[in-house]
Design an enzyme around this catalytic site. Structure first.
Site: not given
Lengths: 253, 646
Positions: B43-44, B46, B267, B285, B338, B433, B443, B449
């Site tokens: 992912g982002l 890794g 969420h 979103s 959230r 994460e 968060r 991200l």
């Protein structure tokens, strides 16, 4: 709702495949296509048989992992959706549904409905990037990009790499996939320095891996779940010809 | 007992990272080539780490659970990424982003880590632009921003409603470049099965090739875990189907401590549950809360009539609608963080005002926005989200309000790491994460991200060098040693054991049971009584799994049932420490809400006196109770306050 399912089963790459027929009943119209397959699989495990293997992950239409050829259409009869976003209300009660894997020479079958799409990654590795390494880059606002160009690049960049375009094409051409990446980077100033090398190397790799030529029938565009436009292919052809004719740069890195 | 050394550098907050970089040890280019690094997860976090480490010259191997790095669930992030650029001139700064993140996390994150995150946030945007990420631009050609929950500035950069996709494709492109260059080797359809520790250091991993069932050994000088969160212990979540906490559990079993497992984010804006066939929940979103207004009927009889299908939401007049977020939190309104928005929805539904047929749903209404901005503008901002909603629910959100309900989305807890993102096992790093470091108890939107890419592009390439500088004397790690042989053998035995059970219940049935226990007793509203009920239930479920699970197929071919079973076994273990951690934390903070600890107005009540610490769990062996250690949180630079969004 009740359905008859004709599903492609194949143990591994080398095994001979066949269609098998399954009956499934009491499916809610609000059930997604993959959830319907989950229900079928659970009943298969109950009967001690091997469940049907299919690729899936995010189940919200963005990862590009799922992809079934349903009644002759990649991702099924609904438009602008991936298989995971397809719902059973799009079928009629009692319908026979035929489910196959993507069929293309560069996508060998791994098992049942799962195919190996790493060929698409190999094309990207030939230049589907800007060669910027981490660090030492200018401020984000130092590169001005018109809103129009940024939006156009974004449209090309929204390809999810599912391979539906290849599956839809009689020639198993990957032109829509490759041209979407070529276009995104050709439209942006960051991609310009490598544009000529990129398009030549990516096209060469695409040919090398056994993807066919464009049929000009645009089945790819019609079946693309992200509505990637065929104008990308035109742009790639233009980029390619210009690169071949005008570029003095070597394609070697 | 292990003492937890967070290795925070000395000095002023704003100087810590600069000082660290100036004094850390480096590895010269000739030696980098001799050092092997394993990255698990693409992912982002890794992909960015592997690309950056590869570009530096290390030998990197990266392992991907799917067929391509581009499938990782980072791709599904919609709204955007935060950075303290202050391009909007609205008063943003590194200090402000730092403060908002600490406050949003309800003062349960480490100051130094969060400050560093805010500091490097600006470089991330520059890096992504250089890669060709098509961020939204305004008519001047400059980068555009939007606002997000928990902030009063516009600092969120976005690419339509597909920001995660574009950032991941950026990281994937950087990774592809390194694969071509030969500095990174990519192994697809591999799942990590165990961590190998030699003389107290992480020295490799065992994987299963998911295509043919082969068990493989891989050695390296350091291992990075970038396998995401464990939200799927709740069965229904916004996570992808393959997301799992197995790699983290394997590391926990091998001696890595696990921090704050009970901090799970729910969420507020997801599509409500429809039926028991449902496999996952879809997120809408948070950016929708910029223009959408959340409400339920004021009169309970109206809510009942809607549930029974006798009344339509559009028939309810303005004065009969309760815009409860605007009513309770006038300063932030629909843009509260959230955790607060989720609890407020639950509170209304529990009181009987829910509007979904199940009773668990509230409205997110764009009527006012369409009147104010026109349909075209709303379509330009949220078109793809509206389309997604209509495809799933079969209701047109331009004409009718959307129906939403909270769902499990993100886990703030994870492997404990120090300032260098190193776990309690030397040579084992955790990022994104999968670690616990930056978000405290909650968060903020558009910060996941930011953290994944901060860790991968700008933190690990420095801190890992500091570790690897000592490793240049070590030769290539042999996978023929006793430790690798034993690890491989235990993996094979575990798999054979699962296959041999041949019980009555499918993996999905047991997974659903786990999800039910976790959602009902360890979910959004927790109390001691329910948590004490959940703990033995989880123990029973564990026993049932190991005696009654049914896995068909075999070990030597592609077998999704077996893959799910292995993950489920680990998820039950994780659930046990989540419940225990939730029970010990006798306070309400961020995503962790204990019904016994609330203010008179029903808001979460923190207990800084007794609980301003990180709960860090140590595995003590099978059938042994895990032990909790405390890392005390010290706030030297920030004034700790009660969170207030009113």
């Amino acid at each position: 709702m009740d359905f008859t399912l004709k599903i492609w089963r194949q143990e591994n790459r080398k095994a001979k495949g066949r269609f098998e027929t399954y009956k499934i009943s009491n499916i809610s119209p609000d059930c997604s296509f993959l959830e319907m397959l989950d229900i079928l699989n659970e009943s298969l495990v109950d009967k001690l048989s091997h469940p049907i293997c299919f690729d899936h992950d995010c189940r919200e239409g963005i990862c590009g992992m799922c992809g079934l050829y349903i009644n002759g259409h990649p991702h099924g009869p609904d438009s602008a959706v991936t298989t995971c976003q397809l719902h059973m209300r799009k079928f009629s009660d009692g319908e026979t549904i035929t489910i196959e894997p993507w069929r293309a020479k560069p996508f060998p079958i791994i098992r049942d409905l799962i195919v190996d799409r790493t060929a698409l990654d190999k094309i990207i590795q030939e230049g589907g990037y800007v060669s910027a390494t981490t660090g030492g880059v200018p401020d984000g606002n130092a590169i001005l990009i018109s809103k129009h160009k940024a939006d156009e690049a974004m449209d090309s960049a929204s390809c999810i790499g599912c391979g539906a375009c290849v599956a839809a094409c009689k020639n198993a051409s990957a032109m829509l996939f490759v041209s979407a990446k070529v276009s995104q980077l050709a439209l942006l100033p960051q991609g310009k320095p490598e544009a000529a090398i990129r398009v030549q190397n990516m096209v060469a790799k695409m040919d090398d891996l056994g993807f066919g030529n464009c049929t000009n029938t645009y089945a790819c565009e019609a079946e693309c779940p992200k509505q990637i436009k065929r104008s990308n292919i035109a742009r790639m052809n233009r980029e390619f010809i210009c690169a071949k004719v005008a570029s003095e740069e070597s394609t070697k890195r | 007992m292990n003492t937890l050394d967070s290795k925070i550098p000395e000095g002023q907050l704003s100087e810590k990272w600069t000082k660290y970089k100036a004094s850390q040890k480096l590895v010269n280019p000739a030696n980098k080539r001799k050092l092997d690094v394993i990255v698990v997860g693409t992912g982002l976090a890794g992909s960015s780490a592997a690309a950056s480490l590869g570009a530096l010259g290390f030998n990197v191997k990266i392992f991907c659970i799917s067929d391509s790095p581009r499938r990782a669930h980072s791709i599904a992030a919609q709204g955007g990424i935060n950075a303290a650029k202050n391009y909007q001139n609205d008063g943003d700064s590194v200090d402000r982003l730092f403060y908002d993140t600490i406050k949003g996390g309800d003062y349960r994150a480490r100051e130094a880590n969060v400050y560093r995150l805010a500091e490097v946030s600006n470089s991330i945007i520059d890096q992504c632009v250089a890669q060709g990420v098509p961020f939204a631009r305004d008519y001047s050609g400059m980068l555009d921003n939007r606002s997000f929950g928990g902030a009063q500035v516009s600092r969120t950069f976005y690419a339509k409603g597909q920001t995660g996709q574009q950032l991941l494709l950026g990281a994937y492109s950087a990774l592809s470049k390194e694969i071509k260059a030969g500095t990174v080797e990519m192994y697809e359809r591999r799942e990590m099965m165990d961590l190998v520790v030699v003389d107290g250091r992480a020295r490799g991993i065992i994987t299963r090739n998911l295509q043919n069932g082969e068990i493989e050994r891989w050695g390296a000088h350091a291992v990075v875990i970038a396998t995401g969160g464990y939200g799927n212990v709740y069965f229904l979540s916004t996570n992808a189907m393959n997301c799992n906490g197995s790699a983290a559990v394997q590391c926990y079993h091998k001696g890595a401590f696990f921090a704050n497992p009970c901090f799970v984010q729910i969420h507020p804006t997801c599509i409500p549950v429809k039926g028991d066939y449902q496999s996952k929940l879809t997120l809408m979103s948070e950016s929708l809360r910029n223009d959408g207004r959340i409400w339920v009927p004021k009169k309970i009889e109206d809510a009942v009539a809607i549930r029974e299908g006798k009344l339509k939401p559009t028939e309810i007049t303005e004065e009969d609608r309760d815009y409860y977020l605007e009513r309770r939190y006038p300063a932030f309104g629909n843009l509260v963080p959230r955790d607060i928005a989720s609890r407020a929805a639950k509170e209304r539904c529990d009181a009987g005002y829910g509007v979904a047929p199940s009773g668990y749903g509230v409205y997110l209404d764009f009527k006012t926005a369409i009147e104010r901005l026109g349909r075209d503008k709303v379509e330009a901002r949220y078109g793809n989200l509206f389309q997604m909603y209509e495809k799933i629910v079969d209701v047109d959100p331009y004409e009718n309000p959307m129906m939403i309900y909270p769902a499990v989305h993100y886990t703030m807890g994870g492997l404990w790491v120090d300032y260098e993102l190193q776990t309690t096992i030397p040579g084992l790093f955790a990022t994104g994460e999968a670690n616990f470091s930056d978000h405290g108890a909650n968060r903020l939107g558009a910060s996941a991200l930011m953290q994944g890419l901060a860790d991968g592009y700008f933190v690990l390439p420095y801190t890992m060098q500091n570790y690897l500088s000592d490793q240049i004397y070590e030769s290539k790690v042999s996978t023929e040693t006793e430790e690798f042989v034993v690890a491989e053998k235990s993996v094979k035995e575990k798999l054979e054991k699962i296959m041999a059970i041949k019980g009555e219940k499918t993996v999905d049935t047991l997974q659903r049971e786990l999800g039910h226990i976790m959602w009902e007793y360890v979910g959004m509203g927790r109390n001691a009584q329910n948590l004490q009920k959940a703990i033995p239930m989880l123990e029973d479920l564990k026993k049932e799994f190991w005696s009654n699970v049914r896995v068909t197929g075999d070990l030597t071919s592609l077998n999704p049932e077996l893959e799910k079973a292995v993950r489920l076994a680990d998820h039950i273990e994780l659930s046990q420490i989540i419940a225990k951690d939730a029970l010990q934390r006798e306070e309400s903070c961020g995503g962790h809400y204990r019904e016994e600890f609330v203010t008179e107005e029903g808001e979460a009540k923190r207990n800084d006196q007794d609980f301003m610490f990180v709960g860090v769990w140590e595995y003590k062996g099978k059938d042994q109770e895990p032990v909790m250690h405390k890392e005390d949180l010290k706030y030297e630079f920030i004034n700790v306050q009660q969170r207030n969004y009113k």
